[in-house]
Design an enzyme around this catalytic site. Structure first.
Site, mmCIF file in Angstrom:
data_model
loop_
_atom_site.group_PDB
_atom_site.id
_atom_site.type_symbol
_atom_site.label_atom_id
_atom_site.label_comp_id
_atom_site.label_asym_id
_atom_site.label_seq_id
_atom_site.Cartn_x
_atom_site.Cartn_y
_atom_site.Cartn_z
ATOM 1 N N ASN A 78 0.823 -1.216 0.000
ATOM 2 C CA ASN A 78 0.000 0.000 0.000
ATOM 3 C C ASN A 78 0.855 1.264 0.000
ATOM 4 O O ASN A 78 0.551 2.242 -0.682
ATOM 5 C CB ASN A 78 -0.950 0.002 1.200
ATOM 6 N N GLY A 105 -7.496 8.822 -2.061
ATOM 7 C CA GLY A 105 -8.344 8.840 -0.867
ATOM 8 C C GLY A 105 -8.553 7.414 -0.399
ATOM 9 O O GLY A 105 -7.768 6.525 -0.720
ATOM 10 N N CYS A 145 -7.469 3.147 3.237
ATOM 11 C CA CYS A 145 -6.302 2.267 3.369
ATOM 12 C C CYS A 145 -4.965 2.958 3.176
ATOM 13 O O CYS A 145 -4.061 2.805 4.001
ATOM 14 C CB CYS A 145 -6.438 1.110 2.396
ATOM 15 N N LYS A 188 -13.495 6.999 -4.862
ATOM 16 C CA LYS A 188 -13.253 6.504 -6.222
ATOM 17 C C LYS A 188 -14.582 5.949 -6.737
ATOM 18 O O LYS A 188 -15.527 5.783 -5.945
ATOM 19 C CB LYS A 188 -12.145 5.458 -6.250
ATOM 20 N N ARG A 209 -14.546 7.544 3.148
ATOM 21 C CA ARG A 209 -13.396 7.681 4.056
ATOM 22 C C ARG A 209 -12.189 8.237 3.291
ATOM 23 O O ARG A 209 -11.817 7.728 2.248
ATOM 24 C CB ARG A 209 -13.055 6.331 4.693
HETATM 25 C C1 UGA Z 1 -6.103 -0.119 -1.846
HETATM 26 C C2 UGA Z 1 -5.161 -1.091 -2.569
HETATM 27 O O1 UGA Z 1 -5.156 -0.799 -3.970
HETATM 28 C C3 UGA Z 1 -5.587 -2.530 -2.326
HETATM 29 O O2 UGA Z 1 -4.666 -3.423 -2.930
HETATM 30 C C4 UGA Z 1 -5.656 -2.777 -0.817
HETATM 31 O O3 UGA Z 1 -6.108 -4.097 -0.527
HETATM 32 C C5 UGA Z 1 -6.610 -1.787 -0.177
HETATM 33 O O4 UGA Z 1 -6.160 -0.446 -0.452
HETATM 34 C C6 UGA Z 1 -6.636 -2.055 1.309
HETATM 35 O O5 UGA Z 1 -5.586 -1.953 1.939
HETATM 36 O O6 UGA Z 1 -7.677 -2.465 1.828
HETATM 37 P P1 UGA Z 1 -8.541 0.883 -2.338
HETATM 38 O O7 UGA Z 1 -8.247 1.814 -1.216
HETATM 39 O O8 UGA Z 1 -9.825 0.156 -2.349
HETATM 40 O O9 UGA Z 1 -7.386 -0.249 -2.436
HETATM 41 O O10 UGA Z 1 -8.487 1.726 -3.666
HETATM 42 P P2 UGA Z 1 -7.463 1.988 -4.876
HETATM 43 O O11 UGA Z 1 -8.058 1.497 -6.123
HETATM 44 O O12 UGA Z 1 -6.116 1.522 -4.558
HETATM 45 O O13 UGA Z 1 -7.488 3.593 -4.942
HETATM 46 C C7 UGA Z 1 -7.064 4.388 -3.843
HETATM 47 C C8 UGA Z 1 -7.079 5.855 -4.219
HETATM 48 O O14 UGA Z 1 -6.024 6.145 -5.126
HETATM 49 C C9 UGA Z 1 -8.366 6.327 -4.912
HETATM 50 O O15 UGA Z 1 -8.742 7.558 -4.383
HETATM 51 C C10 UGA Z 1 -7.961 6.464 -6.361
HETATM 52 O O16 UGA Z 1 -8.725 7.429 -7.035
HETATM 53 C C11 UGA Z 1 -6.516 6.906 -6.211
HETATM 54 N N1 UGA Z 1 -5.676 6.614 -7.390
HETATM 55 C C12 UGA Z 1 -5.486 5.341 -7.801
HETATM 56 C C13 UGA Z 1 -5.077 7.670 -8.059
HETATM 57 O O17 UGA Z 1 -5.224 8.853 -7.697
HETATM 58 N N2 UGA Z 1 -4.278 7.400 -9.146
HETATM 59 C C14 UGA Z 1 -4.064 6.130 -9.579
HETATM 60 O O18 UGA Z 1 -3.323 5.955 -10.573
HETATM 61 C C15 UGA Z 1 -4.689 5.068 -8.895
#
Ligand code: UGA
Length: 429
Positions: free
Chosen positions: A207, A256, A259, A319, A326
């Protein structure tokens, strides 16, 4: 799928717990779910799903006969040997992980030579060792321990369960590790079997690395703005390098969710508590906080003083495909807009209910077109598909101003411009 599969217990019915329960039920296990929240258990028994996660309701309904919900840990202990713990570990005021829910489970477990605690909750490295010490001190040394961190992403959690990039099992080389590996075997995912501490660290490091990747590309985007480069082109060119990879190089208004923020902070403090100063993660966090605020200066540059200006925020959730608020960048953005005296209207397809309690001052609308009506500027906050498919001529007609800030670099800039609107992305030319 085999009906012979081992039954499991799942303690905690949040995102991770419910998806784990649903996934293993689909693979053929009887699943005994336990939660201290009686109301939630009642709802689940009635077939109601308390969170929005695509496909979850359907799979819980399809395999409902294998899913049992109770507030009584005794039922899970009676029917299953492996108890997956998926309770919350939110940050405390100090930023360390709050392990009180984990310890409540540890305390509630009776002595047993037949059961294993399988830790799904994200916990600091060293938690497994300390829980096993507690087991020994309390005459529960027969209880096996396995760390099995979860890597699912909200919004695609079931897909991630069914097709994981890897399964990580940290154990002491006993029956419990073998049993967890057996449960995941049908998924045919690469397996990393290791010691408990390393498994715990894999989760935090994964993460923290993903968060670092996002903050890195966001800083590149900010430099692109100063130098005339386009971050989308840059990310494409950089991401084609096999060693870097194209994913998580999407610049925007910051990451955001619960996690990344929590785990970056937990890892930083874990290091600090052990006497090590993890400098890089301070920057990752700071870049992310500043990134959420950059939209304000973009708005001010185009529309001037924001006092009395009408700003439409499209999307609120952290997202798409989730109602989770959160750590959402929208919270910071809306807070700053209100502080500047702007009038904020908004629409999100599913997060309104969650958002209303956090931000009662916003004008909540039933559709995107309603939110943009009379707006001086529109900000894309969450890249829900329906926003990407908007008719920009209709938007232009409804707005009173002309500025569209694409906070996720997800819109078709040419289509926005063709409607006579002014397109401003993050790090775009
Ligand atoms: C994240 C991890 O990707 C998972 O592998 C992990 O299991 C999870 O946390 C956890 O620890 O429970 P998640 O928080 O559901 O998953 O969402 P992500 O898809 O990773 O996105 C997180 C944030 O990063 C979002 O706000 C998204 O918009 C942002 N993001 C993502 C970006 O700004 N740019 C990107 O290129 C990718």
């Amino acid at each position: 799928m085999s009906a012979e599969r081992k039954p499991i217990g799942v303690i905690g019915t949040g995102y991770v717990g419910l998806v784990t329960a649903a996934g293993f039920a689909e693979l053929g296990s009887e699943v005994w779910c336990v939660d201290i929240d009686a109301e939630k258990i009642e709802r689940l028994r009635r077939g109601e799903v308390p969170i929005y996660e695509p496909g979850l309701e359907q799979i819980l309904a399809e395999h409902g006969s294998r899913l049992h919900f109770s507030t009584d840990l005794g039922e899970a202990l009676e029917h299953a040997r492996m108890l997956f713990v998926a309770v919350g570990t939110p940050p405390t005021y100090s930023g360390d992980a709050d392990l009180s829910a984990v310890h409540a489970v540890v305390d509630a477990l009776p002595p047993s030579n037949e059961h294993a605690l399988v830790m799904k909750s994200t916990v600091p490295c060293g938690t497994g060792a300390s829980i096993q010490r507690i087991f020994r001190e309390r005459g529960k040394e027969g209880m096996a321990y396995v760390s099995c961190p979860e890597f699912l992403k909200e919004g695609s959690a079931l897909k991630d369960f069914r097709r994981p990039d890897r399964v990580v099992v940290g154990d002491n080389g006993d029956w419990a590790g073998d049993a967890v590996i057996g449960l995941y075997a049908p998924l045919e995912a690469p397996l990393v079997r290791t010691d408990v501490a390393s498994a715990e660290m894999i989760k935090l490091a994964a993460n923290a690395f993903l968060a670092t990747k996002i903050s890195f590309i966001n800083e590149i985007a900010n430099v692109c703005e100063e130098t005339g480069a386009d971050v989308i082109e840059v990310a494409r060119g950089v991401g084609l390098d096999d060693r870097i990879g194209p994913k998580f190089l999407q610049a925007g208004i910051g990451y955001g969710g619960s996690c990344f923020t929590k785990d970056v902070s937990a890892l930083k403090l874990l290091a600090a508590n052990s006497g090590y100063h993890f400098q890089l993660l301070n920057a990752v966090t700071e870049v992310n906080e500043l990134q959420k605020r950059r939209v304000i200066s973009k708005l001010q540059r185009h529309v001037g003083d924001l006092a009395g200006k009408r700003i439409a925020m499209l999307g609120l959730a952290f997202k798409p495909e989730t109602d989770d608020m959160r750590g959402a960048s929208s919270l910071v953005l809306a807070g700053r807009l209100l502080a500047e005296g702007a009038i904020v209207s908004t629409y999100d397809p599913v997060a309104e209910h969650e958002a209303r309690t956090l931000m009662p001052q916003l004008n909540y609308c039933d559709a995107a077109l309603e939110a943009v009506t009379e707006a001086d500027a529109v900000v894309l906050v969450t890249e829900w598909r329906e926003f990407l498919e908007l008719d920009w001529n209709e938007v232009a007609e409804a707005m009173s101003g002309a500025l569209v800030v694409d906070g996720r670099n997800a819109l078709d800039a040419a289509a926005v411009r063709a409607a006579g609107l002014l397109y401003e992305g993050i790090g775009r030319r």
